[in-house]
Scaffold this motif. Structure first.
Motif, PDB file in Angstrom:
ATOM      1  N   THR A 112     -49.610 -34.308  -5.242  1.00 24.24           N
ATOM      2  CA  THR A 112     -48.131 -34.145  -5.481  1.00 24.24           C
ATOM      3  C   THR A 112     -47.621 -33.438  -4.052  1.00 24.24           C
ATOM      4  O   THR A 112     -48.366 -32.722  -3.392  1.00 24.24           O
ATOM      5  CB  THR A 112     -47.809 -33.168  -6.355  1.00 24.24           C
ATOM      6  N   LYS A 171     -45.743 -31.040  -1.901  1.00 26.79           N
ATOM      7  CA  LYS A 171     -45.096 -29.861  -2.025  1.00 26.79           C
ATOM      8  C   LYS A 171     -43.881 -29.263  -1.141  1.00 26.79           C
ATOM      9  O   LYS A 171     -43.777 -30.262   0.069  1.00 26.79           O
ATOM     10  CB  LYS A 171     -46.206 -28.718  -2.012  1.00 26.79           C
ATOM     11  N   GLN A 184     -37.904 -21.508  -7.421  1.00 23.60           N
ATOM     12  CA  GLN A 184     -38.496 -22.477  -6.639  1.00 23.60           C
ATOM     13  C   GLN A 184     -38.296 -22.211  -5.167  1.00 23.60           C
ATOM     14  O   GLN A 184     -37.037 -22.144  -4.923  1.00 23.60           O
ATOM     15  CB  GLN A 184     -38.440 -24.022  -7.014  1.00 23.60           C
TER      16      GLN A 184
END
Length: 517
Positions: free
Chosen positions: A311, A313, A503
């Motif tokens: 993934t 980031k 996040q």
């Protein structure tokens, strides 16, 4: 029964299977012509296949009145590059200029689809004349013409307009595989009808259009050779695989079979070319195999083998590629991580197959562009500006790094396509396994012409989308260029970080973005 011309007959071996002017042509070339290029200054020593070609092409037969004349009026040769086709064609044309006894006042033509290609054979002939004391003593060499007594040898091309009024006694037509039509071919062959024994040599490598005029001529030659058609005026010779034949393009035995001059070629060069070239290019140029323009871009299974679970980031340094549309198509946003050239799909909008009224949700696309530019350290956004100029201009005005990359520019897409192909073949590129990207890459076909190779749809109206593949090429090529421009990858400074909904986000783009904050 009349006899063969004594000047020709004395060159024919007693044990010859049939009378042929080719023995005289071969001996004349070896006595008067010198090689060019890497072998400049050396006498022209014909290889076995070249001598056999001349003997077969210049076979003599008696006409209805008992006179011995050339059986063939056209020799079509399909041969891979690097086998000296331009050199042998130049020598043959010089024979017709100086030693051909079929015409007293000869007009020799070197022709091709464009003037630069046409000059390759003609310039080789000029070099041969200049290198030979005997030929240079009897010929007058000018820029665009060689004169011998009342005979001339000159160069013409299709891009100079329709060639009317020609009356050639001998013609060499080079690289006919890349001609889009038969206009020049027709003008040259129809113009020689009044000649006694005209001879046309069509010498070309196979091309990317198996439905083009040269491919049709080769197909006719195959049918004549098999006995399906009767045309004694046509001689055809090819060493390459036939259309549809399955051969291993990486097998040295295949290289040898498809290249009659392989004994003097460098096998290591073939091995290197097979690795750095696309499969279609290698088959066309090194095997002289007709390859459909719709041939698959990547070798079967290669893309799947490069998939990695991963993934992207926030804050990682990337180059993004963007290929947009506005209706009936798809819009794609792809990121390539600079550190390891790993590809991630971060935005994709595609028209449903059953919705002809679908429009790209432009607001959603703009939001995704802004999110990508602020979530990742985007060193560059490489984008096709078509229909998205205003959006890209606004992003650039905000300080984001934007590079306009029109995907209809052959000068840019051809090297970009090759760069990404090389990264795939070398295993330097990997991806996140996105199935839509895999589908678009599977839809992409390779289009080959004299300019080079680039990916495209199988045909303009195809609904098989390739936008993700295009965006991927822009992103990967951009990342490769960024690495070359900046040396070994080093972390660029993070200009800002913030947290939203638990996040962490980071921005590493242009500092001007923060001037008004």
């Amino acid at each position: 029964m009349s006899k063969v011309d004594p000047l020709i007959a004395r060159h024919i071996p007693a044990d010859a299977d049939f009378p042929s002017e080719g023995y005289r042509v071969a001996n004349w070339i070896e006595n008067f012509c010198y090689l060019t290029g890497s072998f400049a200054g050396q006498r022209f020593k014909l290889l076995d296949w070249q001598r056999e070609l001349l003997v077969d092409a210049y076979r003599l037969e008696q006409d209805a009145f008992g006179a011995w004349k050339r059986k063939h009026r056209m020799a079509v040769v399909c041969i891979a590059r690097k086998n000296g086709k331009s050199t042998i064609a130049a020598a043959i044309m010089l024979y017709h200029l100086i030693a051909d006894r079929a015409d007293a006042q000869r007009q020799i033509i070197a022709a091709a689809n464009d003037r630069n290609q046409a000059r390759m054979v003609f310039d080789a002939a000029k070099q041969m004349v200049n290198a030979s004391p005997k030929l240079s003593a009897v010929c007058e060499v000018q820029r665009d013409i060689i004169r011998y007594k009342d005979s001339t040898y000159r160069v013409v091309s299709a891009d100079a307009g329709r060639q009317q009024g020609l009356n050639p006694s001998a013609v060499s037509l080079d690289e006919y595989a890349f001609s889009k039509n038969a206009d020049l071919f027709d003008a040259l062959t129809l113009g020689s009808a009044a000649r006694n024994q005209p001879m046309t040599w069509v010498v070309s490598t196979a091309g990317p259009d198996p439905d083009g005029p040269f491919a049709a001529l080769c197909e006719t030659g195959e049918r004549v050779n098999s006995g399906e058609l009767v045309d004694p005026t046509l001689f055809y010779r090819s060493w390459g695989p036939r259309l549809g034949d399955t051969v291993d393009h990486l097998d040295p035995e295949v290289w040898k079979a498809c290249n009659p001059s392989f004994e003097i070629l460098n096998e290591e060069d073939f091995r290197a070319a097979s690795q750095r070239s696309t499969e279609a290019s290698f088959r066309i140029y090194r095997l002289s195999q007709f390859v459909r323009g719709a041939s698959t871009w990547l070798p079967h299974g290669l893309w799947d083998s490069l998939a990695r679970e991963d993934t992207l980031k926030p804050g990682e340094a990337v180059v993004c590629g963007f290929d947009g549309s506005w209706k009936g198509d798809s819009t794609a946003l792809v990121a390539c991580r600079i550190e390891d050239l790993r590809v991630f799909v971060i935005g994709h909008w595609e028209a449903p197959a059953d919705d002809v009224h679908w429009r790209v949700p432009m607001a959603d696309v703009r939001a995704a562009l802004n999110e990508a530019l602020t979530t990742y350290r985007v060193m560059n956004l490489v984008a096709d500006p078509y229909r998205w100029e205003e959006t890209l201009d606004n992003l650039e005005a905000e300080g984001f790094p934007i590079e306009s990359f029109p995907t209809n520019s052959l000068k840019r897409m051809i090297p970009a396509t090759q760069s990404v192909y090389d990264a795939c073949r070398d295993g330097r590129l990997s991806h996140d396994g996105n199935p839509a990207l895999a589908r678009h890459i599977g839809n992409a076909v390779l289009r080959e012409d004299k300019n080079g190779a680039r990916v495209t749809k199988e045909y303009a109206a195809s609904r098989r989308k390739i936008d993700l593949a295009i965006a991927m090429i822009l992103a990967v090529h951009g990342a490769v260029m960024w690495r070359e421009d900046n040396g070994a990858f080093t972390d660029a400074p993070i200009l800002a970080t913030w947290e939203e909904d638990g996040q962490v986000f980071a921005y590493g783009g242009s500092a001007e973005f923060f001037d008004d904050l």
